[in-house]
Enzyme design. Structure first.
Site, PDB file in Angstrom:
ATOM      1  N   ARG A   1       0.874  -1.238   0.078  1.00 55.67           N
ATOM      2  CA  ARG A   1      -0.168  -0.043  -0.237  1.00 55.67           C
ATOM      3  C   ARG A   1       1.008   1.282   0.187  1.00 55.67           C
ATOM      4  NH1 ARG A   1      -2.846  -1.104   5.564  1.00 55.67           N
ATOM      5  NH2 ARG A   1      -0.711  -1.777   5.874  1.00 55.67           N
TER       6      ARG A   1
ATOM      7  N   GLU B   1       6.201   5.783  12.524  1.00 53.25           N
ATOM      8  CA  GLU B   1       5.816   6.603  13.627  1.00 53.25           C
ATOM      9  C   GLU B   1       6.586   7.931  13.667  1.00 53.25           C
ATOM     10  OE1 GLU B   1       6.374   4.507  17.319  1.00 53.25           O
ATOM     11  OE2 GLU B   1       4.633   3.171  17.245  1.00 53.25           O
TER      12      GLU B   1
ATOM     13  N   ASP C   1       3.017  22.381  16.688  1.00 49.71           N
ATOM     14  CA  ASP C   1       3.596  21.760  15.452  1.00 49.71           C
ATOM     15  C   ASP C   1       3.422  22.839  14.578  1.00 49.71           C
ATOM     16  OD1 ASP C   1       2.323  18.094  15.604  1.00 49.71           O
ATOM     17  OD2 ASP C   1       4.030  19.376  16.734  1.00 49.71           O
ATOM     18  N   ASN C   2       4.722  23.058  13.846  1.00 46.35           N
ATOM     19  CA  ASN C   2       4.552  23.944  12.644  1.00 46.35           C
ATOM     20  C   ASN C   2       4.669  23.180  11.192  1.00 46.35           C
ATOM     21  OD1 ASN C   2       4.404  25.799  14.646  1.00 46.35           O
ATOM     22  ND2 ASN C   2       6.703  26.545  14.313  1.00 46.35           N
TER      23      ASN C   2
ATOM     24  N   ARG D   1      15.118  29.598   4.845  1.00 51.48           N
ATOM     25  CA  ARG D   1      14.444  30.040   5.953  1.00 51.48           C
ATOM     26  C   ARG D   1      15.351  30.022   6.958  1.00 51.48           C
ATOM     27  NH1 ARG D   1       8.585  30.111   5.737  1.00 51.48           N
ATOM     28  NH2 ARG D   1       7.888  29.338   3.638  1.00 51.48           N
TER      29      ARG D   1
ATOM     30  N   HIS E   1      17.223  30.972  12.341  1.00 55.28           N
ATOM     31  CA  HIS E   1      16.261  31.844  13.549  1.00 55.28           C
ATOM     32  C   HIS E   1      16.402  30.894  14.702  1.00 55.28           C
ATOM     33  CE1 HIS E   1      13.490  32.567   9.790  1.00 55.28           C
ATOM     34  NE2 HIS E   1      14.445  33.644  10.052  1.00 55.28           N
TER      35      HIS E   1
ATOM     36  N   LYS F   1      13.383  21.559  18.775  1.00 55.62           N
ATOM     37  CA  LYS F   1      12.719  21.298  17.610  1.00 55.62           C
ATOM     38  C   LYS F   1      12.942  19.817  17.197  1.00 55.62           C
ATOM     39  CE  LYS F   1      12.774  26.147  16.181  1.00 55.62           C
ATOM     40  NZ  LYS F   1      13.549  27.047  15.663  1.00 55.62           N
TER      41      LYS F   1
ATOM     42  N   TYR G   1       7.384  20.556  11.539  1.00 51.37           N
ATOM     43  CA  TYR G   1       8.290  20.203  12.878  1.00 51.37           C
ATOM     44  C   TYR G   1       7.563  20.447  14.139  1.00 51.37           C
ATOM     45  CZ  TYR G   1       9.147  25.329  11.810  1.00 51.37           C
ATOM     46  OH  TYR G   1       8.853  26.766  11.572  1.00 51.37           O
TER      47      TYR G   1
ATOM     48  N   LYS H   1      13.008  40.126   5.994  1.00 49.72           N
ATOM     49  CA  LYS H   1      13.324  39.913   7.363  1.00 49.72           C
ATOM     50  C   LYS H   1      14.591  39.171   7.410  1.00 49.72           C
ATOM     51  CE  LYS H   1      11.472  36.850  10.160  1.00 49.72           C
ATOM     52  NZ  LYS H   1      10.855  35.953  11.146  1.00 49.72           N
ATOM     53  N   ASP H   2      14.692  38.078   7.030  1.00 51.18           N
ATOM     54  CA  ASP H   2      15.887  37.472   6.989  1.00 51.18           C
ATOM     55  C   ASP H   2      17.174  38.221   6.428  1.00 51.18           C
ATOM     56  OD1 ASP H   2      14.729  35.485   8.367  1.00 51.18           O
ATOM     57  OD2 ASP H   2      14.402  34.105   6.982  1.00 51.18           O
TER      58      ASP H   2
END
Ligand SMILES: Cc1cn([C@H]2C[C@H](O)[C@@H](COP(=O)(O)OP(=O)(O)O[C@H]3O[C@H](C)C(=O)[C@H](O)[C@H]3O)O2)c(=O)[nH]c1=O
Length: 181
Positions: free
Chosen positions: A23, A28, A48-49, A59, A62, A72, A132, A169-170
């Site tokens: 399938r 997990e 959770d993001n 990105r 940070h 994280k 994450y 911003k970064d």
């Protein structure tokens, strides 16, 4: 689950057991018991993001400061990213050092990033769905960051810098030397 500690103490590469069948597959993506047994780290994730990015999106780097520092557990559900973590722990023998790990839907690797690290990634595939878990809530006032091309960090982002897609911003972030940790 295979857990490998990186050269940065407390930062682990995690390879979950994948159950393949006709399938597709099952795994997990997080199990508190197994995680704590294999890493020796007790963690309580509270948020959770998820972010979706196209190739070349960078990105980071940070972190959140002080009481809002976040550990994280990061992974690329779809696509491939080069994930970068920088040790910001001023008392650490590896302060200012980084590790880079390819995380992808193929290798299903995850990276556990402890509190006290800066985190970022660049997307190497056409698109990447990044997911994450964080052990502390987002707190805008506590946000900090380090500019991706800080010469003292000497990070190889793999792609041609002309192809980077970075937020305004970064692009304003300070070097590690100038950052308020
Ligand atoms: C991080 C975060 C952001 N936001 C809002 C704030 C902005 O309006 C919007 C986009 O935020 P930002 O541009 O900071 O998103 P990223 O550049 O993906 O930031 C993340 O990038 C690197 C890879 C990380 O490790 C951090 O978790 C995080 O800083 O989402 C929220 O509402 N909650 C949150 O937890």
């Amino acid at each position: 689950m295979i857990v490998t500690e990186t050269k940065l103490k407390g930062c682990f590469i995690i390879e979950p057991k994948v159950f393949n069948d006709s399938r597709g597959y099952f795994l997990e993506s997080f199990n508190q018991n197994t995680f704590e047994k294999k890493t020796g780290v007790s963690v309580n994730f509270v948020q959770d993001n998820e972010s979706l990015s196209t190739k070349g999106v960078l990105r980071g780097l940070h972190y959140q400061k002080g009481d809002f520092a976040q550990a994280k557990l990061v992974r690329a559900v779809k696509g491939m990213v080069l994930d970068i973590v920088v040790d910001l722990r001023t008392d650490s023998p590896t302060y200012g050092e980084h590790v880079s790990v390819e995380l992808s839907e193929e290798n299903k690797k995850q990276l556990f990033v402890p509190r006290g690290f800066a985190h970022g990634f660049i997307v190497l595939s056409e698109t990447a769905l990044f997911s994450y878990k964080c052990d502390n809530f987002y707190n805008k006032a506590s946000e900090g960051g380090i500019i991706y091309n800080d010469k003292n960090l000497n990070i190889d982002w793999k792609l041609n810098a002309d192809d980077f897609i970075i937020s305004e911003k970064d692009l304003q972030l300070p070097t590690l030397q100038m950052a308020k940790l």
